[in-house]
Write a protein that holds these residues in place. Structure first.
Motif, PDB file in Angstrom:
ATOM      1  N   TYR A  26       0.818  -1.209   0.000  1.00  0.00           N
ATOM      2  CA  TYR A  26       0.000   0.000   0.000  1.00  0.00           C
ATOM      3  C   TYR A  26       0.853   1.261   0.000  1.00  0.00           C
ATOM      4  O   TYR A  26       0.452   2.281  -0.591  1.00  0.00           O
ATOM      5  N   GLU A  27       2.022   1.224   0.606  1.00  0.00           N
ATOM      6  CA  GLU A  27       2.832   2.437   0.688  1.00  0.00           C
ATOM      7  C   GLU A  27       3.223   2.961  -0.695  1.00  0.00           C
ATOM      8  O   GLU A  27       3.542   4.144  -0.852  1.00  0.00           O
ATOM      9  N   GLU A  28       3.179   2.111  -1.731  1.00  0.00           N
ATOM     10  CA  GLU A  28       3.501   2.567  -3.078  1.00  0.00           C
ATOM     11  C   GLU A  28       2.444   3.526  -3.628  1.00  0.00           C
ATOM     12  O   GLU A  28       2.698   4.250  -4.589  1.00  0.00           O
ATOM     13  N   CYS A  29       1.245   3.495  -3.038  1.00  0.00           N
ATOM     14  CA  CYS A  29       0.202   4.460  -3.428  1.00  0.00           C
ATOM     15  C   CYS A  29       0.383   5.806  -2.738  1.00  0.00           C
ATOM     16  O   CYS A  29      -0.183   6.808  -3.198  1.00  0.00           O
ATOM     17  N   ARG A  30       1.108   5.835  -1.635  1.00  0.00           N
ATOM     18  CA  ARG A  30       1.115   7.031  -0.808  1.00  0.00           C
ATOM     19  C   ARG A  30       1.927   8.173  -1.399  1.00  0.00           C
ATOM     20  O   ARG A  30       1.504   9.326  -1.342  1.00  0.00           O
ATOM     21  N   GLN A  31       3.103   7.877  -1.957  1.00  0.00           N
ATOM     22  CA  GLN A  31       3.933   8.966  -2.458  1.00  0.00           C
ATOM     23  C   GLN A  31       3.271   9.706  -3.611  1.00  0.00           C
ATOM     24  O   GLN A  31       3.285  10.942  -3.639  1.00  0.00           O
ATOM     25  N   PRO A  32       2.652   9.017  -4.587  1.00  0.00           N
ATOM     26  CA  PRO A  32       1.918   9.780  -5.620  1.00  0.00           C
ATOM     27  C   PRO A  32       0.806  10.639  -5.023  1.00  0.00           C
ATOM     28  O   PRO A  32       0.530  11.733  -5.535  1.00  0.00           O
ATOM     29  N   GLY A  33       0.160  10.175  -3.950  1.00  0.00           N
ATOM     30  CA  GLY A  33      -0.860  10.993  -3.291  1.00  0.00           C
ATOM     31  C   GLY A  33      -0.271  12.250  -2.684  1.00  0.00           C
ATOM     32  O   GLY A  33      -0.849  13.347  -2.767  1.00  0.00           O
ATOM     33  N   SER A  67      -9.038  13.285  -5.989  1.00  0.00           N
ATOM     34  CA  SER A  67      -7.929  12.855  -6.856  1.00  0.00           C
ATOM     35  C   SER A  67      -7.157  11.703  -6.231  1.00  0.00           C
ATOM     36  O   SER A  67      -6.804  10.730  -6.924  1.00  0.00           O
ATOM     37  N   ILE A  68      -6.892  11.788  -4.936  1.00  0.00           N
ATOM     38  CA  ILE A  68      -6.117  10.734  -4.271  1.00  0.00           C
ATOM     39  C   ILE A  68      -6.903   9.429  -4.221  1.00  0.00           C
ATOM     40  O   ILE A  68      -6.364   8.347  -4.504  1.00  0.00           O
ATOM     41  N   TRP A  69      -8.186   9.500  -3.877  1.00  0.00           N
ATOM     42  CA  TRP A  69      -8.995   8.284  -3.820  1.00  0.00           C
ATOM     43  C   TRP A  69      -9.049   7.604  -5.192  1.00  0.00           C
ATOM     44  O   TRP A  69      -8.881   6.374  -5.306  1.00  0.00           O
ATOM     45  N   LYS A  70      -9.299   8.382  -6.227  1.00  0.00           N
ATOM     46  CA  LYS A  70      -9.416   7.784  -7.554  1.00  0.00           C
ATOM     47  C   LYS A  70      -8.071   7.290  -8.073  1.00  0.00           C
ATOM     48  O   LYS A  70      -7.989   6.242  -8.738  1.00  0.00           O
ATOM     49  N   MET A  71      -7.002   8.036  -7.759  1.00  0.00           N
ATOM     50  CA  MET A  71      -5.688   7.603  -8.210  1.00  0.00           C
ATOM     51  C   MET A  71      -5.297   6.277  -7.559  1.00  0.00           C
ATOM     52  O   MET A  71      -4.759   5.377  -8.212  1.00  0.00           O
ATOM     53  N   GLU A  72      -5.572   6.121  -6.247  1.00  0.00           N
ATOM     54  CA  GLU A  72      -5.237   4.870  -5.576  1.00  0.00           C
ATOM     55  C   GLU A  72      -5.994   3.694  -6.183  1.00  0.00           C
ATOM     56  O   GLU A  72      -5.438   2.599  -6.358  1.00  0.00           O
ATOM     57  N   ALA A  73      -7.259   3.909  -6.524  1.00  0.00           N
ATOM     58  CA  ALA A  73      -8.029   2.839  -7.158  1.00  0.00           C
ATOM     59  C   ALA A  73      -7.438   2.489  -8.516  1.00  0.00           C
ATOM     60  O   ALA A  73      -7.329   1.305  -8.877  1.00  0.00           O
ATOM     61  N   ALA A  74      -7.056   3.502  -9.288  1.00  0.00           N
ATOM     62  CA  ALA A  74      -6.486   3.256 -10.611  1.00  0.00           C
ATOM     63  C   ALA A  74      -5.150   2.525 -10.498  1.00  0.00           C
ATOM     64  O   ALA A  74      -4.878   1.587 -11.270  1.00  0.00           O
ATOM     65  N   GLN A  75      -4.301   2.941  -9.556  1.00  0.00           N
ATOM     66  CA  GLN A  75      -3.008   2.267  -9.385  1.00  0.00           C
ATOM     67  C   GLN A  75      -3.189   0.809  -8.974  1.00  0.00           C
ATOM     68  O   GLN A  75      -2.497  -0.082  -9.476  1.00  0.00           O
ATOM     69  N   THR A  76      -4.117   0.565  -8.051  1.00  0.00           N
ATOM     70  CA  THR A  76      -4.354  -0.804  -7.600  1.00  0.00           C
ATOM     71  C   THR A  76      -4.918  -1.658  -8.721  1.00  0.00           C
ATOM     72  O   THR A  76      -4.529  -2.817  -8.896  1.00  0.00           O
ATOM     73  N   ALA A  77      -5.836  -1.088  -9.505  1.00  0.00           N
ATOM     74  CA  ALA A  77      -6.412  -1.830 -10.629  1.00  0.00           C
ATOM     75  C   ALA A  77      -5.356  -2.152 -11.678  1.00  0.00           C
ATOM     76  O   ALA A  77      -5.338  -3.264 -12.234  1.00  0.00           O
ATOM     77  N   GLU A  78      -4.469  -1.211 -11.950  1.00  0.00           N
ATOM     78  CA  GLU A  78      -3.412  -1.460 -12.932  1.00  0.00           C
ATOM     79  C   GLU A  78      -2.461  -2.552 -12.455  1.00  0.00           C
ATOM     80  O   GLU A  78      -2.109  -3.468 -13.223  1.00  0.00           O
ATOM     81  N   ALA A  79      -2.064  -2.477 -11.173  1.00  0.00           N
ATOM     82  CA  ALA A  79      -1.181  -3.512 -10.622  1.00  0.00           C
ATOM     83  C   ALA A  79      -1.867  -4.870 -10.626  1.00  0.00           C
ATOM     84  O   ALA A  79      -1.243  -5.901 -10.916  1.00  0.00           O
ATOM     85  N   ASN A 208      -0.462  13.382 -14.027  1.00  0.00           N
ATOM     86  CA  ASN A 208       0.884  12.945 -14.399  1.00  0.00           C
ATOM     87  C   ASN A 208       1.703  12.509 -13.183  1.00  0.00           C
ATOM     88  O   ASN A 208       2.694  11.780 -13.332  1.00  0.00           O
ATOM     89  N   CYS A 209       1.297  12.949 -11.988  1.00  0.00           N
ATOM     90  CA  CYS A 209       1.990  12.522 -10.765  1.00  0.00           C
ATOM     91  C   CYS A 209       1.754  11.044 -10.468  1.00  0.00           C
ATOM     92  O   CYS A 209       2.490  10.440  -9.678  1.00  0.00           O
ATOM     93  N   SER A 210       0.734  10.469 -11.069  1.00  0.00           N
ATOM     94  CA  SER A 210       0.335   9.108 -10.713  1.00  0.00           C
ATOM     95  C   SER A 210       1.239   8.039 -11.301  1.00  0.00           C
ATOM     96  O   SER A 210       1.314   6.926 -10.774  1.00  0.00           O
ATOM     97  N   GLY A 211       1.909   8.343 -12.412  1.00  0.00           N
ATOM     98  CA  GLY A 211       2.746   7.346 -13.064  1.00  0.00           C
ATOM     99  C   GLY A 211       1.965   6.240 -13.752  1.00  0.00           C
ATOM    100  O   GLY A 211       2.523   5.188 -14.092  1.00  0.00           O
ATOM    101  N   LEU A 212       0.678   6.452 -13.977  1.00  0.00           N
ATOM    102  CA  LEU A 212      -0.168   5.432 -14.584  1.00  0.00           C
ATOM    103  C   LEU A 212       0.063   5.342 -16.097  1.00  0.00           C
ATOM    104  O   LEU A 212       0.443   6.310 -16.740  1.00  0.00           O
TER     105      LEU A 212
END
Length: 530
Positions: A26-33, A67-79, A208-212
């Motif tokens: 989970y910590e990998e989601c935190r820095q982009p947030g 933005s943070i909530w949606k970005m975390e969902a997108a990062q988790t879905a991609e992984a 662009n901060c998300s790295g997606l």
């Protein structure tokens, strides 16, 4: 493999823990947030148009949080997709982000932000002002204050009330919701057409901060563009509505800057050259480093922020948050004499019982609903609830008496929490649950309850999940005050603790005599801190 992403799905999956695996730590989601939150603050500071900047500030909390909530969902879905997994989500706005649906749903969370309730009993508004203003105003001055004061308290908080008692100031109480609701009825005007290119560019730079990669980046961008345009348009119209109000107070006192109507009114008072004083709440300000939150929440929309002590005020000054707003705001940090929510709690809590068989209370953090401030989160709710079960299983294997105290709010607010003890109803007040406890186990420091307990004589075991960031000056005091154990990730990226380390920490915390003085000095009046 389908992963339940939200706890609302648990009733349909009774064996959800047996097969739980997370596609990434989970910590990998935190820095982009963190990058999104701080980037937004820098982007706003660079805006030359004062009107647009105020609109962006008015909705900055919502834009960053969504933005943070949606970005975390997108990062988790991609992984998950890379590993042959997929996510099941409950919240409609996330179904598009993770690819469950193809059409973009309405921005329900953004829409809820703009709602201002119609004032109840409008004809009794004057009597309501009299009633509340009388709580701090001498009777012989009451009518002149209510009828002609240029000084208003537009929301209340314990620290604000303390300041009123100490200073003898007499603002008239007038809810900011009332002012905004009435102003909206007469709103006119149009927003500059040039805003939307600037807003769209800002959101694209946040994404662009998300790295997606695609398609997740594209879905996130389209969704956040809709949210941002809706929010900024509503914010601009509300600011225009308040500009049409002929008379607003020259001085305003308010609780925190989290409330939309209070934030809106404060920005307009500042535009007119007035003074907006806000008050810290809950004990965490300056002690934590949650990615510019003080700047976003308070400093950007205030001329003065009042801390509970000079020590806390100094921590806020040194946090670096003032730098985010320095180009457009000169906010002063001042101090009063103690945070009542902490001082009153400490003064009424009985002395530590020192029982033969230790009573241990495990205080669970809130399972924050979608759209809540991310600082309240340890991790995704599913991961955190699984961790709660894991910690309780470890505690109940020890020769101690264990009570779980879930947070009364959040996703399970008003309903029974899965880990509620039968003998302790979920709505039992916190102070009653911990009154006869020897040791408190906590894993969330970004809460009033944590800093309340740090100011008591109780033993504390703090489980560090590697997510919470303390101020470097405070962390050594935390390590001296608590028994700190560190969680780790297992092969399924679930949070876990070492049972032997937990047992040793409980035993040490139960027999130690602790010194809460450093934390009392941060939060309590000079007389109560000794």
């Amino acid at each position: 493999m389908r992963i339940p992403y939200e706890v609302q799905l648990i009733p349909h999956r009774p064996d959800w823990r047996a097969h739980l695996a997370w596609p990434m730590p989970y910590e990998e989601c935190r820095q982009p947030g963190i990058d999104i939150a701080t980037r937004y603050l820098r982007e706003v500071a660079a805006v030359d148009d004062d009107f647009l900047r105020d609109a962006l500030l008015l909705v900055s909390l919502r834009v960053v949080v969504i933005s943070i909530w949606k970005m975390e969902a997108a990062q988790t879905a991609e992984a998950a997709h890379r590993q042959g997994m997929s996510l099941d989500v409950f919240t409609e706005e996330l179904t598009y982000i993770v690819g469950q649906i193809e059409s973009l749903p309405a921005p329900h969370t953004a829409m809820a932000t703009m709602e201002v309730p119609r004032p109840r009993f409008q004809r009794l508004d004057f009597l309501r002002r009299l009633k509340w203003t009388a709580k701090w105003t001498p009777l012989h001055r009451l009518l002149p204050v209510v009828l002609s004061s240029n000084f208003e308290a537009i929301s209340l908080s314990p620290l604000l009330r303390r300041q009123l008692e100490m200073t003898g100031e007499t603002p008239v109480y007038h809810m900011s919701e009332d002012t905004l609701w009435k102003a909206r009825k007469h709103a006119t005007g149009e927003l500059p057409s040039g805003w939307w290119e600037l807003v769209d560019g800002l959101i694209e730079r946040l994404v662009n901060c998300s790295g997606l990669s695609e398609p997740y980046r594209g879905r996130l961008l389209v969704s956040l563009l809709q949210d941002a345009r809706f929010l900024v348009r509503g914010a601009g119209m509300d600011l225009l509505a308040l500009r049409s109000v002929r008379r607003l107070p020259e001085r305003v006192w308010s609780g925190t800057g989290s409330q939309y109507s209070s934030r809106c009114m404060g920005l307009e008072v500042l535009r007119r050259g007035g003074e907006v004083v806000r008050f810290c709440h809950g004990g965490t300000y300056g002690l934590m480093r949650p990615y510019g939150q003080i700047a976003n929440l308070e400093l950007s929309v205030s001329s003065e922020l009042v801390a509970s002590s000079e020590a806390q005020a100094d921590l806020i000054r040194r946090s670096g948050d003032l730098d985010y707003v320095a180009s457009y705001r000169s906010t002063r940090i001042t101090a009063t004499d103690g945070e009542p929510t902490i001082g009153d709690f400490v003064e009424t809590l009985p002395r530590r019982p020192r029982a033969r068989r230790a009573k241990v209370v495990y205080v669970l953090a809130v399972l924050a609903p979608y759209g809540a401030a991310p600082a309240a989160k340890i991790a995704n709710n599913i991961l955190y609830l699984d961790f709660n079960y894991h910690v309780l299983e470890a505690l109940r294997s020890l020769p101690i008496d264990v009570v779980a105290k879930p947070h009364p709010g959040g996703v399970f607010g008003g309903r029974r929490h899965p880990l509620s003890d039968g003998d302790v109803p979920g709505d039992t007040p916190f102070e009653r649950v911990v009154a006869d406890a020897d040791v408190i186990v906590m894993d969330q420091a970004h809460s009033t309850a944590f800093w309340q307990m740090m100011s008591t004589d109780r033993g504390i075991v703090y489980i560090d999940c590697g997510i919470t960031r303390f101020d470097p000056k405070i962390w050594p005091d935390v390590e001296r005050r608590c028994q700190v154990i560190r969680a780790y990730y297992d092969d399924a990226n679930r949070f876990r603790i070492d049972r032997e380390e937990l047992a040793d920490a409980i035993a040490t915390a139960a027999r130690r005599t602790v010194d809460p003085a450093p934390f009392r000095q941060l939060h309590m009046s000079d007389n109560a801190a000794v």
